[in-house]
Design an enzyme around this catalytic site. Structure first.
Site, PDB file in Angstrom:
ATOM      1  N   GLN A  31      -6.495  78.734  39.474  1.00 51.85           N
ATOM      2  CA  GLN A  31      -6.432  79.794  40.495  1.00 51.85           C
ATOM      3  C   GLN A  31      -6.192  81.160  39.870  1.00 51.85           C
ATOM      4  O   GLN A  31      -6.079  82.157  40.583  1.00 51.85           O
ATOM      5  CB  GLN A  31      -5.390  79.480  41.568  1.00 51.85           C
ATOM      6  CG  GLN A  31      -3.943  79.646  41.138  1.00 51.85           C
ATOM      7  CD  GLN A  31      -2.987  79.250  42.247  1.00 51.85           C
ATOM      8  OE1 GLN A  31      -2.915  78.085  42.623  1.00 51.85           O
ATOM      9  NE2 GLN A  31      -2.268  80.224  42.798  1.00 51.85           N
ATOM     10  N   HIS A  62      11.243  81.198  47.719  1.00 51.73           N
ATOM     11  CA  HIS A  62      10.903  79.771  47.614  1.00 51.73           C
ATOM     12  C   HIS A  62      11.997  78.910  48.253  1.00 51.73           C
ATOM     13  O   HIS A  62      11.710  77.957  48.978  1.00 51.73           O
ATOM     14  CB  HIS A  62      10.786  79.352  46.144  1.00 51.73           C
ATOM     15  CG  HIS A  62       9.706  80.039  45.365  1.00 51.73           C
ATOM     16  ND1 HIS A  62       9.977  80.961  44.375  1.00 51.73           N
ATOM     17  CD2 HIS A  62       8.359  79.927  45.420  1.00 51.73           C
ATOM     18  CE1 HIS A  62       8.832  81.382  43.851  1.00 51.73           C
ATOM     19  NE2 HIS A  62       7.836  80.775  44.469  1.00 51.73           N
ATOM     20  N   GLY A 114       4.600  80.590  52.450  1.00 51.63           N
ATOM     21  CA  GLY A 114       5.169  81.890  52.783  1.00 51.63           C
ATOM     22  C   GLY A 114       4.132  82.865  53.327  1.00 51.63           C
ATOM     23  O   GLY A 114       2.988  82.894  52.869  1.00 51.63           O
ATOM     24  N   SER A 126       7.765  85.955  41.852  1.00 48.65           N
ATOM     25  CA  SER A 126       8.027  85.555  40.469  1.00 48.65           C
ATOM     26  C   SER A 126       7.544  86.625  39.498  1.00 48.65           C
ATOM     27  O   SER A 126       8.036  86.732  38.379  1.00 48.65           O
ATOM     28  CB  SER A 126       7.323  84.227  40.163  1.00 48.65           C
ATOM     29  OG  SER A 126       7.642  83.280  41.153  1.00 48.65           O
TER      30      SER A 126
HETATM   31  P1  AMP Z   1       4.213  80.745  44.351  1.00 42.85           P
HETATM   32  O1  AMP Z   1       5.205  80.023  43.508  1.00 42.85           O
HETATM   33  O2  AMP Z   1       4.149  82.202  44.136  1.00 42.85           O
HETATM   34  O3  AMP Z   1       2.858  80.067  44.342  1.00 42.85           O
HETATM   35  O4  AMP Z   1       4.742  80.592  45.834  1.00 42.85           O
HETATM   36  C1  AMP Z   1       5.001  79.325  46.397  1.00 42.85           C
HETATM   37  C2  AMP Z   1       5.226  79.500  47.883  1.00 42.85           C
HETATM   38  O5  AMP Z   1       6.332  80.371  48.099  1.00 42.85           O
HETATM   39  C3  AMP Z   1       4.025  80.130  48.594  1.00 42.85           C
HETATM   40  O6  AMP Z   1       3.853  79.504  49.853  1.00 42.85           O
HETATM   41  C4  AMP Z   1       4.449  81.563  48.740  1.00 42.85           C
HETATM   42  O7  AMP Z   1       3.842  82.214  49.837  1.00 42.85           O
HETATM   43  C5  AMP Z   1       5.934  81.391  48.977  1.00 42.85           C
HETATM   44  N1  AMP Z   1       6.648  82.638  48.656  1.00 42.85           N
HETATM   45  C6  AMP Z   1       6.580  83.350  47.502  1.00 42.85           C
HETATM   46  N2  AMP Z   1       7.319  84.473  47.592  1.00 42.85           N
HETATM   47  C7  AMP Z   1       7.856  84.466  48.849  1.00 42.85           C
HETATM   48  C8  AMP Z   1       8.702  85.363  49.566  1.00 42.85           C
HETATM   49  N3  AMP Z   1       9.154  86.488  49.014  1.00 42.85           N
HETATM   50  N4  AMP Z   1       9.040  85.034  50.831  1.00 42.85           N
HETATM   51  C9  AMP Z   1       8.576  83.908  51.407  1.00 42.85           C
HETATM   52  N5  AMP Z   1       7.782  83.021  50.777  1.00 42.85           N
HETATM   53  C10 AMP Z   1       7.423  83.290  49.526  1.00 42.85           C
END
Ligand code: AMP
Length: 278
Positions: free
Chosen positions: A59, A35, A145, A184
């Site tokens: 979601q 993040h 990501g 996470s």
């Molecule tokens: P999330 O909190 O899981 O919804 O992720 C929020 C954003 O962080 C999304 O755009 C994910 O794709 C990105 N993200 C989560 N894990 C990673 C990672 N290991 N590397 C790059 N981006 C990430």
């Protein structure tokens, strides 16, 4: 860093900053370096950086996953301060959804495969929340990501379909030193599960290099076989798909770019990852 819980306060502040370029990173919190990488990139490219933390209930198609999703707002806020975030938007569910949501998006073939097939309604929930967040924050650029490659494709489709003015920036997957994609959900793994989890990336990476000698289906079968050697893994899917519509690739010559995608359960934690083949 300013922290806002309501849409009105957020809008009011961002309105007062009109004229500055604004980069936005939507998240569900329990932040890690993946993040923060998105936030750093937003920091480099914009005068103002906004991050949202919202565990979006619509979601999640698995109630246990939603309930167990890690929440640590104070730690998250400290991490965001350390990378120069200006605005943190942390709404409650009632702020985002005063009424039940009925919007139904059609993202076409992209949402019918892999995560879309395995998690009915998931991408519709993602589309609804991301569109709402874009309307609240009104960023020029938004950062996502490649770890969630299919989600990135769905967001690009949302922006195209609705002619939104935001520019979507995809960012490479950030990994632990042993190769495990940061997530996470990793903190919910037991020690034994955490120890074997990097084998997912290892298998994808190993076989993704052998496009010259393997057909798509033999590459997929080799990965499935390799992952079956680990008794703690329960494979949800392994797919080889093109990089635009995420449709299965049966001959390399049919695609201009392809990735291998994995969703694997360890206990009740479901991990996803992907590796580009070409
Ligand atoms: P999330 O909190 O899981 O919804 O992720 C929020 C954003 O962080 C999304 O755009 C994910 O794709 C990105 N993200 C989560 N894990 C990673 C990672 N290991 N590397 C790059 N981006 C990430």
């Amino acid at each position: 860093m300013l922290i806002f819980k309501t849409i009105n306060e957020t809008r009011e502040f961002l309105c007062s900053q009109k004229g500055k370029s604004l980069g936005f990173v939507p998240t569900m919190g329990a932040l890690h370096q993946g993040h923060l990488d998105l936030v750093r990139k937003a920091r480099q490219e914009n005068e103002l950086v906004a991050v949202s933390i919202f565990v979006n209930p619509i979601q999640f198609n698995n109630p246990e996953d939603l309930e167990k999703y890690p929440r640590m707002p104070e730690l998250d806020a400290n991490m965001l301060r350390s990378v120069g975030c200006d605005v943190l938007f942390m709404p409650d569910v009632s702020e985002m959804y005063p009424q039940p949501e009925s919007t139904v998006y059609d993202f076409g073939p992209i949402e019918k495969v892999m995560e879309g097939a395995a998690r009915p309604g998931h991408f519709n929930g993602v589309g609804i929340v991301v569109r709402k967040l874009f309307e609240i924050i009104e960023p020029q650029k938004a950062y996502f990501g490649e770890k969630d490659f299919q989600q990135l494709a769905v967001i690009r489709e949302l922006v195209r379909k609705l002619s939104l003015s935001v520019q979507i920036v995809g960012c490479a997957t950030v990994r632990e030193p042993d190769g495990l994609a940061m997530s996470s959900r990793n903190m919910r793994l037991t020690d034994n599960e955490r120890a074997v989890a990097p084998k997912i990336y290892q298998a994808l990476q190993t076989y993704a290099r052998h496009k010259e000698t393997l057909t798509p289906s033999s590459m997929k079968n080799s990965i499935v076989k390799e992952l079956h050697n680990e008794p703690l893994f329960r494979i949800d899917y392994i797919e080889i798909a093109d990089d635009t519509y995420l449709q299965p690739v049966s001959r390399w010559a049919d695609a201009s770019g392809a990735l291998v995608f994995a969703a694997v359960f360890l206990g009740n934690v479901r991990l996803i990852d992907n590796v580009r083949i070409f």
